[in-house]
Motif scaffolding. Structure first.
Motif, short mmCIF file in Angstrom:
data_model
loop_
_atom_site.label_atom_id
_atom_site.label_comp_id
_atom_site.label_asym_id
_atom_site.label_seq_id
_atom_site.Cartn_x
_atom_site.Cartn_y
_atom_site.Cartn_z
N GLU A 19 -0.82 14.23 1.19
CA GLU A 19 -1.59 13.25 0.43
C GLU A 19 -0.67 12.16 -0.11
OE1 GLU A 19 -3.46 15.60 -2.59
OE2 GLU A 19 -5.10 16.22 -1.29
N LYS A 20 0.48 12.55 -0.63
CA LYS A 20 1.44 11.59 -1.20
C LYS A 20 1.94 10.63 -0.12
CE LYS A 20 4.43 10.28 -4.47
NZ LYS A 20 4.09 9.02 -5.06
N VAL A 21 2.22 11.14 1.06
CA VAL A 21 2.67 10.28 2.17
C VAL A 21 1.57 9.29 2.54
CG1 VAL A 21 3.28 10.28 4.63
CG2 VAL A 21 4.36 11.91 3.08
N ILE A 22 0.33 9.77 2.63
CA ILE A 22 -0.80 8.89 2.96
C ILE A 22 -0.93 7.79 1.92
CG2 ILE A 22 -3.33 8.79 3.10
CD1 ILE A 22 -3.15 11.69 4.31
N ILE A 23 -0.89 8.16 0.65
CA ILE A 23 -1.03 7.19 -0.44
C ILE A 23 0.11 6.17 -0.41
CG2 ILE A 23 -0.87 6.92 -2.95
CD1 ILE A 23 -2.47 9.54 -3.17
N ASP A 24 1.34 6.65 -0.30
CA ASP A 24 2.49 5.74 -0.32
C ASP A 24 2.45 4.76 0.85
OD1 ASP A 24 3.32 6.89 -2.67
OD2 ASP A 24 4.93 8.08 -1.74
N ARG A 25 2.09 5.25 2.04
CA ARG A 25 1.97 4.35 3.20
C ARG A 25 0.86 3.33 2.99
NH1 ARG A 25 2.15 8.30 8.38
NH2 ARG A 25 4.30 8.95 8.22
N ALA A 26 -0.28 3.78 2.47
CA ALA A 26 -1.40 2.88 2.25
C ALA A 26 -1.05 1.80 1.24
CB ALA A 26 -2.64 3.66 1.80
N LEU A 27 -0.41 2.19 0.14
CA LEU A 27 -0.03 1.20 -0.88
C LEU A 27 1.00 0.22 -0.35
CD1 LEU A 27 0.09 3.37 -4.13
CD2 LEU A 27 -1.58 1.58 -3.56
N ALA A 28 1.99 0.70 0.39
CA ALA A 28 3.01 -0.19 0.96
C ALA A 28 2.38 -1.15 1.96
CB ALA A 28 4.11 0.63 1.62
N GLY A 29 1.46 -0.64 2.80
CA GLY A 29 0.78 -1.50 3.77
C GLY A 29 -0.10 -2.53 3.09
N LEU A 30 -0.80 -2.11 2.04
CA LEU A 30 -1.65 -3.03 1.28
C LEU A 30 -0.80 -4.13 0.65
CD1 LEU A 30 -4.45 -3.79 0.10
CD2 LEU A 30 -3.95 -2.20 -1.78
N LYS A 31 0.29 -3.75 0.02
CA LYS A 31 1.19 -4.73 -0.62
C LYS A 31 1.69 -5.74 0.39
CE LYS A 31 5.54 -4.98 -3.27
NZ LYS A 31 5.09 -5.72 -4.44
N TRP B 223 -3.07 -3.08 9.27
CA TRP B 223 -2.09 -2.80 8.22
C TRP B 223 -2.02 -1.36 7.73
CZ3 TRP B 223 -3.76 -1.14 3.41
CH2 TRP B 223 -5.09 -1.40 3.07
N THR B 224 -2.96 -0.51 8.11
CA THR B 224 -2.91 0.85 7.56
C THR B 224 -2.09 1.83 8.39
OG1 THR B 224 -4.91 1.51 8.70
CG2 THR B 224 -5.17 0.63 6.46
N GLY B 225 -1.89 1.55 9.64
CA GLY B 225 -1.11 2.47 10.48
C GLY B 225 -1.95 3.57 11.09
N GLU B 226 -2.55 4.43 10.25
CA GLU B 226 -3.30 5.57 10.75
C GLU B 226 -4.71 5.21 11.23
OE1 GLU B 226 -1.69 5.73 7.73
OE2 GLU B 226 -0.01 6.96 8.39
#
Length: 145
Positions: free
Chosen positions: A127-139, A31-34
């Motif tokens: 950093e913002k892109v990493i955070i937004d992707r992580a939160l969207a993937g977590l959700k 789910w994290t992508g990276e």
């Protein structure tokens, strides 16, 4: 001192359900992508990860890093960098609290310091892109379970 970047999202699940997904490092590649590989190197007496090796592939940036995790009750986990090829520092955290309208508000904070020179504005955007992707993937991961 480096500046941190943070963002929040509301997930329609109880905090314990959200934390269970965050703590399940073996599933991060799903789910994290990276994150392409995740290996728990050490765990505490409760079975929570204390050291995790992550193999990252974010396009132009590929890294093999080891992070140390600190768990604060069932509502917060933070991490700091122990070893990396590309980074000088990596500090982050997830903070969970019940949302007023139900579900869980998740706040992700991240501070990254790369070994290669990078403008602060570009670094914060990354950093913002990493955070937004992580939160969207977590959700998506939590709400689809």
């Amino acid at each position: 001192m480096a500046e941190h970047t943070s963002s929040s999202i509301t997930i329609e699940a109880a905090p314990a359900e959200v934390m269970a997904v965050i703590a399940d490092f073996a599933r991060y590649p799903d789910w994290t992508g990276e994150v392409k590989e995740a290996e728990v190197l050490a765990a505490d007496e409760q079975g929570r990860a204390e050291q995790v090796r992550l193999v990252m592939d974010a396009g132009a940036i590929k890294d093999d890093q080891t992070l140390a995790y600190t768990w604060t009750g069932d509502h917060e986990v933070s991490w700091t960098l122990l070893k990396s090829q590309m980074l000088r520092a990596l500090d982050g955290s997830y903070l969970l609290k019940p949302a007023t309208a139900g579900g869980t508000e998740v706040t992700y904070r991240l501070t990254v310091d790369v070994k290669i020179p990078m403008l602060g504005m570009i670094k914060r955007k990354a950093e913002k892109v990493i955070i937004d992707r992580a939160l969207a993937g977590l959700k998506k991961r939590v709400e689809s379970a």
